[in-house]
Enzyme design. Structure first.
Site, PDB file in Angstrom:
ATOM      1  N   TYR A 162       0.836  -1.199   0.000  1.00  0.00           N
ATOM      2  CA  TYR A 162       0.000   0.000   0.000  1.00  0.00           C
ATOM      3  C   TYR A 162       0.868   1.244   0.000  1.00  0.00           C
ATOM      4  CZ  TYR A 162       0.477   0.615   5.126  1.00  0.00           C
ATOM      5  OH  TYR A 162       0.944   0.807   6.392  1.00  0.00           O
ATOM      6  N   ALA A 219      -3.485   3.360  16.064  1.00  0.00           N
ATOM      7  CA  ALA A 219      -3.937   3.665  17.442  1.00  0.00           C
ATOM      8  C   ALA A 219      -4.576   2.416  18.050  1.00  0.00           C
ATOM      9  CB  ALA A 219      -4.925   4.826  17.427  1.00  0.00           C
ATOM     10  N   ASP A 230      -4.414  -0.695  16.923  1.00  0.00           N
ATOM     11  CA  ASP A 230      -3.502  -1.852  16.899  1.00  0.00           C
ATOM     12  C   ASP A 230      -2.557  -1.820  18.104  1.00  0.00           C
ATOM     13  OD1 ASP A 230      -4.661  -2.170  14.383  1.00  0.00           O
ATOM     14  OD2 ASP A 230      -2.961  -1.239  13.342  1.00  0.00           O
TER      15      ASP A 230
END
Ligand code: ADP
Length: 308
Positions: free
Chosen positions: A86, A254, A256
């Site tokens: 990504y 945040a 995770d």
């Protein structure tokens, strides 16, 4: 304590200060949790369960995991594939993401349920997310849940973050149905209220907790940004306040990092309220820095280490 964390890690291209130049990194929701957990609990074994290709970038990512103290012995190889990618774009301070993950090796991670069973065997806690499920082909989701069901029956605690990402699913109803099925194999569910209210019409965090308790979870911990954390564990219910940061820099990871903080607290034998307070300290630090993986000294993170 042994943790098995199942999911997809991707190559990340993040813009540098020089226009048109990008820095290569590696990240992904469950992987971010594994990375923070390995840093916070050097005595625990944190194993990441995924599939990668057999090419150079897959090897580089596996090395990155190993260097972070994560066990990679259950990383499978899908030889005709590579890892997902990504790219982050920045416009007027706003981040947007483009993904190339449709054919990623991680989509094959549940192709061999017996390999998956071996990978998680004997884990004290197994963690997966709605993204783990969402990236799998639809006919591989039930085999994954079956492996988790059996591991739970054999004594593992199953933890699940719904991490609702509609783009990964063929339809909204497919997503919400699969998430609630995942909850039926889970002991600990860690939803984020904002997403849950969007997709399940929950009126408040208690409604989110009640829905997952109704599905069979024993513990539900509802994150709600700067608005505090609600937890329900058996007949115990509590709220842990969040001290809002004056200026949020980047909320990536945040939730995770918060989950890692909770698991680290559990590994240290803390109460759920203490583990959540530690998780708030960690994620509060994370939102004040750019990027998913923030190098914060674990010593500065725990308010309750005296209890461990
Ligand atoms: P997610 O990233 O999954 O959407 P949240 O936005 O609810 O999850 O954030 C997870 C945790 O990060 C919160 O429970 C809180 O502890 C911490 N956090 C998020 N935003 C802030 C903030 N503005 N100030 C302090 N802590 C925050």
């Amino acid at each position: 304590m042994r943790f098995s964390i199942i999911g997809e890690c991707m190559a990340e291209l993040a813009p540098t200060d020089t226009t048109g130049e990008f820095r290569l990194g590696f990240a992904g929701d469950t992987f971010n949790t594994a990375w923070y957990l390995a840093r916070c609990t050097p005595d625990a074994q944190v194993s990441y369960v995924t599939a990668v290709g057999d090419d150079a970038i897959s090897g580089q990512m596996t090395d990155f995991m190993r260097d972070a103290g994560i066990d990679v012995s259950h990383v499978q190889t899908a030889s005709n594939r590579t890892i997902g990618l990504y790219m982050i774009s920045l416009k007027d301070g706003e981040r947007s993401f483009a993904y190339w993950r449709g054919q990623s090796a991680a989509r094959t991670l549940a192709d061999d349920p017996s390999a998956l069973t071996r990978a998680v065997a004997g884990a004290d806690m197994i963690y997966f997310s709605g993204i783990t499920l969402g990236v799998l082909p639809s006919d591989r989701r039930e085999p994954l849940l079956n492996v988790l069901r059996q591991a739970r029956a054999a004594g593992s605690t199953i933890a699940f973050d719904p991490n609702l990402r509609p783009k990964l699913w063929a339809s909204d109803i497919e997503m919400t149905t699969a998430i609630m099925q995942a909850a039926t194999v889970s002991d600990v569910v860690l939803p984020s209220f904002e997403d849950e209210s969007d997709w399940f019409d929950d009126s408040d965090p208690q409604a989110t907790a009640d829905r997952y308790l109704g599905a069979g979870a024993k513990t539900v911990i509802v994150k709600n940004g700067a608005d505090g954390v609600l937890y329900v564990e058996g007949s115990t219910r509590g709220d842990v306040p969040v001290e809002p940061v004056a200026q949020v820099v980047d909320t990536t990871a945040a939730g995770d990092s918060f989950n890692a903080g909770v698991f680290a607290g559990m590994a240290k034998g803390k109460t759920i309220a203490e583990a959540i307070a530690d998780a708030c300290t960690l994620s509060r630090a994370v939102v004040q820095h750019r990027g998913a993986l923030v190098l914060i000294e674990p010593d500065n993170l725990s308010q309750n280490d005296a209890a461990s």
